[in-house]
Write a protein that holds these residues in place. Structure first.
Motif, PDB file in Angstrom:
ATOM      1  N   LEU A  81      33.918  39.111  31.405  1.00 44.26           N
ATOM      2  CA  LEU A  81      35.058  39.376  32.286  1.00 44.26           C
ATOM      3  C   LEU A  81      36.269  38.549  31.864  1.00 44.26           C
ATOM      4  CD1 LEU A  81      33.234  39.430  35.743  1.00 44.26           C
ATOM      5  CD2 LEU A  81      34.479  41.354  34.745  1.00 44.26           C
ATOM      6  N   ALA A  82      36.043  37.267  31.610  1.00 47.39           N
ATOM      7  CA  ALA A  82      37.152  36.387  31.231  1.00 47.39           C
ATOM      8  C   ALA A  82      37.802  36.836  29.929  1.00 47.39           C
ATOM      9  CB  ALA A  82      36.648  34.951  31.112  1.00 47.39           C
ATOM     10  N   SER A  83      36.979  37.300  28.982  1.00 45.23           N
ATOM     11  CA  SER A  83      37.523  37.721  27.690  1.00 45.23           C
ATOM     12  C   SER A  83      38.388  38.970  27.821  1.00 45.23           C
ATOM     13  CB  SER A  83      36.389  37.978  26.695  1.00 45.23           C
ATOM     14  OG  SER A  83      35.635  39.121  27.065  1.00 45.23           O
ATOM     15  N   ASN A  84      38.180  39.725  28.895  1.00 38.54           N
ATOM     16  CA  ASN A  84      38.977  40.929  29.150  1.00 38.54           C
ATOM     17  C   ASN A  84      40.027  40.709  30.236  1.00 38.54           C
ATOM     18  OD1 ASN A  84      37.721  42.800  27.309  1.00 38.54           O
ATOM     19  ND2 ASN A  84      35.933  42.814  28.652  1.00 38.54           N
ATOM     20  N   ALA A  85      40.266  39.430  30.585  1.00 37.82           N
ATOM     21  CA  ALA A  85      41.243  39.077  31.624  1.00 37.82           C
ATOM     22  C   ALA A  85      40.940  39.800  32.933  1.00 37.82           C
ATOM     23  CB  ALA A  85      42.665  39.378  31.151  1.00 37.82           C
ATOM     24  N   MET A  86      39.653  39.854  33.276  1.00 33.56           N
ATOM     25  CA  MET A  86      39.210  40.521  34.491  1.00 33.56           C
ATOM     26  C   MET A  86      38.551  39.517  35.427  1.00 33.56           C
ATOM     27  SD  MET A  86      37.582  43.935  32.681  1.00 33.56           S
ATOM     28  CE  MET A  86      37.563  44.994  34.118  1.00 33.56           C
ATOM     29  N   GLN A  87      38.448  39.900  36.700  1.00 32.98           N
ATOM     30  CA  GLN A  87      37.835  39.074  37.725  1.00 32.98           C
ATOM     31  C   GLN A  87      36.533  39.725  38.201  1.00 32.98           C
ATOM     32  OE1 GLN A  87      39.407  36.166  38.406  1.00 32.98           O
ATOM     33  NE2 GLN A  87      41.027  36.787  36.975  1.00 32.98           N
TER      34      GLN A  87
END
Length: 266
Positions: free
Chosen positions: A200-206
């Motif tokens: 998630l972090a690598s895709n700028a997602m929460q």
């Protein structure tokens, strides 16, 4: 959104197939809508690569119950069991009254087959020989490379007891189950949810962007992490004690694909 699905008992039918034409069509629509799709399985990366081949150019993979992460277009990243844990784990298994019918260790490239517990089905063994570098050992103390996972099979009652013993021991290990007497032994602190947080972090997602589907206790952490956690109608009964949504169709009737199609219309 990131939709992540378990494989066995969830995305795959009981015969380990899936409706590829329907999935390819849905995956194309899913990606065009700006969404991401991922697999999160207890299966090893090499097994998943064999089953999904060219589709992995569009799918992120969390393999070995979180010990391995492969993002699209990137090399896999693995967390491994400390070799110092091998001997203590072997002693715990050897001193437990019920012996496993199978016991295997997996590195990123090899499968170590414990010769004392050789009950692997002939078809499974033939497939393993095609996928892995197969190595026979008399104990995991003979393994000279880091392992991502050690997997064994006991009766369901014994499996739960083994899991409890491993998780209570000071072995720097974490044990879980995908059901039916299987025990998956991982590095401490590893599960599907931990690795999905990295994805998630690598895709700028929460976590509010995460939708997860599973059927076993090894899916519990990722289902709890997700904004929307869905379980299969034939899931491990313990999952029904949580506030997860049960989807209508089971794995043999393309339940995940039906959910995916529904989400595309919302």
């Amino acid at each position: 959104m990131l939709l992540v699905t378990d494989l066995d008992g969830t995305f795959l039918k009981d015969d380990k197939t899936f409706n590829r034409p329907a999935f390819e069509k849905l995956l194309l629509a899913w990606r065009r809508a700006g969404h991401h799709f991922a697999i999160a399985s207890g299966r090893e990366l090499k097994w998943i690569e064999r089953w999904f081949d060219d589709l992995l150019t569009e799918i992120d993979v969390v393999a070995s119950n979180g010990a391995v992460l492969q993002r699209v277009g990137r090399s896999p990243i693995a967390v491994t069991i400390r070799p110092a844990s091998y001997v203590a784990l072997q002693e715990l298994i050897d001193t437990y009254p019920e012996k496993p019918t199978e016991l295997h260790g997996f590195s990123t490239q090899s499968m170590y087959l414990h010769q004392a517990y050789p009950a692997m089905h002939a078809d499974s063994l033939a497939f393993a020989k095609q996928v892995y570098n197969l190595v026979l050992v008399d104990g995991f103390q003979q393994v000279k490379e880091p392992l991502t996972t050690i997997t064994g099979h006991w009766s369901e009652v014994a499996a739960e007891e083994i899991i409890k013993k491993i998780n209570q021991a000071d072995l720097a290990l974490y044990a879980t189950t995908s059901g039916y007497g299987s025990v998956d032994i991982l590095p401490a602190g590893v599960n599907k949810a931990v690795t999905l947080k990295q994805l998630l972090a690598s895709n700028a997602m929460q976590t509010t962007d995460l939708i997860a589907v599973g059927d076993g206790m090894n899916d519990l952490e990722m289902l709890a992490l997700a904004q929307q956690g869905y379980i299969m109608p034939q899931s491990d009964q313990r999952l029904f004690d949580y506030n997860f949504k049960a989807i209508d169709l089971d794995n043999n009737h393309d339940g995940v694909l039906a959910l995916m199609a529904k989400l595309l219309t919302e």
